[in-house]
Design a protein around this motif. Structure first.
Motif, short mmCIF file in Angstrom:
data_model
loop_
_atom_site.label_atom_id
_atom_site.label_comp_id
_atom_site.label_asym_id
_atom_site.label_seq_id
_atom_site.Cartn_x
_atom_site.Cartn_y
_atom_site.Cartn_z
N UNK A 137 0.81 -1.22 0.00
CA UNK A 137 0.00 0.00 0.00
C UNK A 137 0.84 1.27 0.00
N UNK A 138 2.13 1.12 0.11
CA UNK A 138 3.02 2.29 0.14
C UNK A 138 3.50 2.61 -1.27
N UNK A 408 6.15 5.15 -10.17
CA UNK A 408 5.24 4.02 -10.37
C UNK A 408 4.20 4.00 -9.26
N UNK A 409 2.94 3.82 -9.62
CA UNK A 409 1.87 3.73 -8.62
C UNK A 409 0.87 2.68 -9.07
N UNK A 410 0.48 1.80 -8.13
CA UNK A 410 -0.54 0.79 -8.40
C UNK A 410 -1.91 1.42 -8.10
N UNK A 411 -2.82 1.39 -9.08
CA UNK A 411 -4.13 1.98 -8.91
C UNK A 411 -5.22 0.96 -9.27
N UNK A 421 -7.79 5.06 -8.62
CA UNK A 421 -7.07 5.75 -7.54
C UNK A 421 -6.21 4.78 -6.78
N UNK A 422 -5.53 5.25 -5.75
CA UNK A 422 -4.66 4.38 -4.96
C UNK A 422 -5.44 3.24 -4.33
N UNK A 423 -4.76 2.12 -4.10
CA UNK A 423 -5.42 0.93 -3.56
C UNK A 423 -6.19 1.23 -2.28
N UNK A 424 -5.51 1.89 -1.33
CA UNK A 424 -6.12 2.09 -0.01
C UNK A 424 -7.17 3.20 0.02
#
Length: 549
Positions: A137-138, A408-411, A421-424
């Motif tokens: 999540x970071x 890099x961002x996991x969405x 949007x962000x996972x969390x």
């Protein structure tokens, strides 16, 4: 792999020995039985920051010991070697928490700091849960995770090497520019000083030599007068003439003296020899004392010029020659600085080209890896009842650095057409658990030897979805060790090894323990999870069905 966990006097655990196995290890029990205490204790021995008060009431100290098996290439070996700790196939961590709050740790029976424990924990255990912010999540760690998924270590290494070379070239150019700027500010001084010093050309030791010559010439007139008198007194009109007369007279008398004058005549001969040497020395001194008044003037002018230049530059007269070399070198550097700067700028341009190439290649590789990860996630989400959700790895341009120019961002988007949007921030509790599980399955594909801990990652899901979570956890444990704390019977049924956490009261104190379950006990535990406190035959039948799947 985590082989065993020994806990003594921690919170409501008086003594607990837990032997873990490869594959899927399941921990179940009623809420409040102490399942989280196991994770708190494990986190304590790994150096994680957690609860402040961990020692059981009535105990002087709490202690946790964890034993791990290390493969020959396990990264923990490098951490141990760097810390100067013993390296073996077995790693034993022990940490004690005193009642006053002091914490002491040992690694393979050697004292170690909390920092070393945390460095080791990064290589030993991964903890995942709905509130996980240590890893998945970071966003700060997403680039590293993508690089690991795409096996981009070589690309990253090339980019980092190119960045180091570029930074080195830029640093060399900045230093040369600073030197050139400083020299340019004193250019007028350098040119004048070097010209002045070169024209005078002072030599080491010249000051003392000139000073001695000057003093001798200044006193030469008076000295010469006395020396001349001495020379006259020693010459033919003085001592030399008298000695010759004495010698002649004694020669005449010697014939009749019957040897009485032999000794005296021998002494007189020796005296005449010594007198000759003295006369010759005095004559040489007269030659030395002969000087030209113009020469004295020239000596004084040079001596005064050397001393004046030494005062001007605040150095000793004998240091003027070295100063000439130093200032001449600076002037040469100034004159040749333009060419050096051109060469250094060319090196920077070449290094930038190499870095741009490496960063572009790394960015392209990341884009390809992102597509592969997105495709793998799509396959994993469907069985977890998230077939309408869309996972996307977003890569945006960032400032250049050692790891390239990518952020890099996991969405996720939970439904088609919905904003991502962000996972969390987007997923609900149950959805987040499944997203994290799917992501972990994709990221650890083909990686063996991991110890993964999932803390109630199945919270908020049930039925077929919980069964899908259990299947994925079982798949994940194929090449790794997985420890799951769960309230889901579907997940518990997938475990290869099952423990029940129980709470009891002894002598007014509440204690927690962990009991390994055999086949029959597993049926009752899964039945309890299905039906509640009252275990019915129907619940047992349903439990057997789950366990036989």
């Amino acid at each position: 792999m985590l082989r065993s966990l020994d806990i003594r006097d921690m919170l409501i655990i008086d003594r607990l020995e837990l032997s873990l196995q490869p594959g899927l290890n399941v921990l179940t029990g009623e809420t409040g039985a102490g399942k989280s205490i196991l994770l708190d204790s494990l986190g304590f021995v790994l150096g994680w920051r957690g609860r402040a008060e961990l020692v059981r009431d009535g105990a002087e100290q709490g202690e946790v010991t964890a034993e791990f098996d290390l493969t020959p290439d396990h990264p923990a070996r490098e951490v141990l070697a760097e810390a100067g700790l013993p390296v073996d196939d077995t790693l034993i961590l022990r940490r004690v928490n005193a009642r006053d709050g002091r914490k002491t740790a040992w690694v393979n029976d050697r004292r170690a700091s909390g920092e070393v424990l945390r460095a080791l924990s990064d290589t030993l255990v991964e903890l995942h849960g709905q509130n996980d912010d240590r890893g998945l999540l970071n966003p700060g760690g997403h680039r590293k995770l993508l690089d690991a998924f795409g096996d981009l270590d070589d690309d990253v290494a090339r980019c980092r090497a190119a960045w180091r070379d570029l930074q080195g070239a830029r640093r060399a150019l900045r230093e040369a520019e600073d030197v050139a700027a400083a020299l340019a500010e004193e250019e007028d001084f350098l040119r004048h000083a070097v010209r002045e010093l070169t024209d005078l050309a002072p030599e080491a030791g010249e000051d003392a030599s000139l000073d001695s010559r000057r003093r001798m010439m200044q006193g030469a007139e008076k000295i010469r007068e006395d020396v001349t008198r001495a020379y006259t007194a020693l010459g033919s009109e003085g001592a030399e003439g008298l000695l010759r007369d004495a010698s002649r007279w004694l020669d005449k008398a010697a014939e009749k003296a019957e040897g009485a004058l032999d000794a005296a005549m021998a002494a007189l001969e020796r005296a005449m020899v010594e007198l000759g040497e003295a006369e010759e020395g005095v004559a040489q001194a007269l030659d030395v004392l002969e000087y030209d008044a113009n020469e004295l003037e020239r000596v004084e002018e040079r001596l005064f010029a050397i001393r004046a230049l030494a005062r001007k530059h605040a150095v000793l007269p004998d240091d003027l020659a070295a100063l000439t070399e130093t200032l001449s070198a600076k002037l040469s550097a100034l004159d040749g600085g333009a060419e050096e700067l051109l060469a250094l700028r060319a090196e920077v341009a070449d290094a930038e080209e190499v870095y741009d190439s490496a960063a572009d290649a790394l960015g392209a590789a990341r884009a390809e890896a992102a597509e592969e990860l997105d495709a793998a996630m799509a396959k994993e989400l469907a069985p977890l009842k998230l077939e309408r959700a869309v996972f996307a790895t977003e890569i945006t341009e960032a400032d250049a650095g050692p790891d390239g120019r990518d952020t890099v961002a996991f969405t996720i988007a939970t439904n088609p057409g919905a904003p991502s949007g962000p996972l969390n921030k987007i997923a609900s509790g149950g959805e987040l658990s499944r997203f994290l599980l799917a992501l972990k399955v994709c990221l650890t594909s083909g990686v063996d030897g991991l110890t993964l801990i999932f803390d109630e990652i199945d919270r908020g899901v049930g039925g077929a979805t919980a069964d899908a979570v259990g299947r994925r956890l079982a798949d994940l444990s194929g090449g790794s060790q997985v420890l799951v704390v769960t309230h889901s019977p579907q997940v518990a049924a997938r475990g290869a090894h099952h423990w029940r956490v129980e709470k009891r009261v002894e002598d007014g104190a509440t204690l927690s323990t962990v009991v390994p379950l055999d086949a029959a006990e597993r049926v009752d535990e899964v039945a309890r999870m299905l039906s509640g406190d009252k275990i019915t035959d129907a619940a047992r039948a349903a439990a057997r069905t789950l366990l036989e799947i």
